[in-house]
Motif scaffolding. Structure first.
Motif, mmCIF file in Angstrom:
data_model
loop_
_atom_site.group_PDB
_atom_site.id
_atom_site.type_symbol
_atom_site.label_atom_id
_atom_site.label_comp_id
_atom_site.label_asym_id
_atom_site.label_seq_id
_atom_site.Cartn_x
_atom_site.Cartn_y
_atom_site.Cartn_z
ATOM 1 N N ALA A 164 33.926 48.726 7.719
ATOM 2 C CA ALA A 164 32.956 48.875 6.469
ATOM 3 C C ALA A 164 33.621 48.627 5.237
ATOM 4 N N VAL A 196 22.698 50.165 7.648
ATOM 5 C CA VAL A 196 23.306 51.088 6.638
ATOM 6 C C VAL A 196 22.080 51.630 6.052
ATOM 7 N N LEU A 233 25.871 54.812 8.603
ATOM 8 C CA LEU A 233 25.814 53.745 9.615
ATOM 9 C C LEU A 233 24.949 54.086 10.624
#
Length: 448
Positions: free
Chosen positions: A46, A390, A397
């Motif tokens: 991420a 997201v 997430l």
């Protein structure tokens, strides 16, 4: 399967800058999750940025507790969602911040305000991309940046000119689908994404492949000179630039095909991030001008382009006003090349198509079963066929395992949202977030 995964801030950074997590973003600080990429082996990465603007004095800049700062963060997760490591890098060479967490000339910041895209290359290396076709390669364990490809932030600045791409996605065979920018679109002086291209070789720390241009969004950028030619971006064996690029452009195709379209509907259009539908087919978002007073009802299209640059068609079944992605600026597309499916999420629905562009599903977000999706952005589809979303304000997430039959997508989403809500409650008890900011002190922290 874990459905809810936090995207935390490293406690060392929070402590160093004495960040008040309870402050609202309107007070000059905040965090954004920009992109997520999944490796074939299941590890999740991420990419986010965190910043603070205090508008303090020169004396304040000497005090980390009061100074402005801006960092790019990369979090690595195991396939089960366990946080494995975090990397932090300074963002911009002109931002006066200390180098405790890495300097902008060595990390992801060489001219970037922040990295916006993330891709796992076939050899496991991460490629972080940003404005100006800047690409930075990071080792899979997040311990080092191994290559930089960038250029000056303005057209006539001196400095190294070695750009690569602003967005990168991988095909099943390991080729790279990219977008690159050009100067002069609509008479702008900065780079705007205009070319969709593909590589036939690998991008490595020691080798940058040529890009073969497949399509252009706008046909005639103005005021090009020889200095604007891109030797690494080729069309028919020659560098893209001046009057040489794929024609007709995507906007020319769309104007010709859509009988109700007017030529000026695509003036000042923009190119979104392409997605890989299968090895020889890609989907490219194109959307019209964004107006200050609202753009719902403006033209948009998700165009299907082959790996030979042919205009194959576009995704069907979306209404310009009722399904408009301009509300909230939701232009993201995710594709599953293993199952040849395409997904899109905006404030009105979750859509799914087959590779032929036929809409197979639309989940209405006014339905209370799916309404929670309005708070999410679609960022990735994993090799296992899972959608990753997201939450825009809670920094979480959401993983959704898509069913074999797209007709069962609604039930799969409903079940995932129900599990997500339970897991989020458990995470709040475990992490004790402040204002939905999660802080981790256990995972290894690497300074790029």
């Amino acid at each position: 399967m874990t459905h809810a995964i936090p995207v935390p801030l490293p406690s060392a950074l929070i402590d160093h800058h004495a960040v008040d997590l309870g402050r609202k973003p309107t007070s000059g600080w905040g965090m954004n999750v920009n992109d997520v990429a999944t490796a074939p082996s299941g590890e999740i990465y991420a990419l986010s940025n965190v910043y603070r603007h205090t508008y303090g004095t020169a004396e304040d800049e000497a005090d980390p507790a009061k100074a402005d700062f801006g960092y790019s963060l990369v979090n690595k997760y195991a396939p089960d969602g366990t946080l494995l490591a975090t990397a932090v890098s300074g963002q911009h060479e002109f931002l006066p911040q200390d180098t405790t967490f890495g300097g902008p000339t060595t990390g992801l910041g060489r001219g970037l305000w922040w990295a916006k895209g993330l891709c796992v290359l076939p050899d496991g290396t991460l490629a972080a991309t940003g404005p100006g076709d800047q690409t930075h390669l990071v080792t899979a364990d997040l311990t080092a940046v191994t290559a930089h490809h960038d250029m000056p932030s303005r057209r006539h600045e001196d400095g190294p000119r070695d750009p690569f791409a602003s967005w990168i996605s991988t095909t099943p065979a390991g080729r790279l689908l990219c977008t690159t920018g050009e100067y002069g679109l609509y008479n702008y002086g900065n780079l705007l994404d205009n070319i969709v291209a593909i590589t036939d070789q690998s991008l490595t720390p020691t080798s940058k492949p040529s890009l073969r241009a497949l399509a252009s969004m706008e046909a005639e950028p103005v005021k090009h000179t020889q200095a604007d030619l891109r030797p690494g971006v080729l069309f028919n064996g020659k560098p893209v630039g001046m009057d040489h690029r794929p024609r007709p452009s995507l906007t020319e195709h769309l104007t010709e095909l859509e009988q109700t379209a007017r030529q000026w509907d695509w003036d000042d259009a923009r190119l979104g991030r392409p997605a890989v539908v299968r090895e020889d087919l890609f989907v490219v978002p194109v959307y019209g001008h964004i107006y200050r007073g609202g753009s719902r009802g403006q033209r948009f299209a998700f165009v299907l382009v082959s790996d030979e640059g042919e205009f194959v068609g576009q995704l069907g079944g979306m209404h310009l006003h009722r399904d408009s992605p301009f509300t909230g600026f939701c232009f993201e597309i995710a594709a599953d090349p293993v199952r040849e499916r395409i997904y899109h999420l905006n404030r009105y629905g979750l859509f799914a198509w087959t590779a032929t562009g036929i809409r197979a599903q639309r989940l209405d977000l006014e339905d209370k079963r799916y309404k929670l999706l309005k708070h999410f952005t679609l960022v990735d589809c994993t090799p296992a066929g899972e959608l990753i979303l997201v939450h825009r304000t809670q920094h979480l997430l959401l993983r959704i395992a898509c069913p074999d039959a797209l007709g069962d997508l609604g039930q799969a989403v409903e079940d995932a949202l129900r599990s997500y809500a339970r897991e989020r409650t458990a995470l709040k008890r475990q992490w004790q977030p402040v204002n939905w900011h999660w802080v981790d002190s256990t995972a290894p922290l690497h300074r790029l």
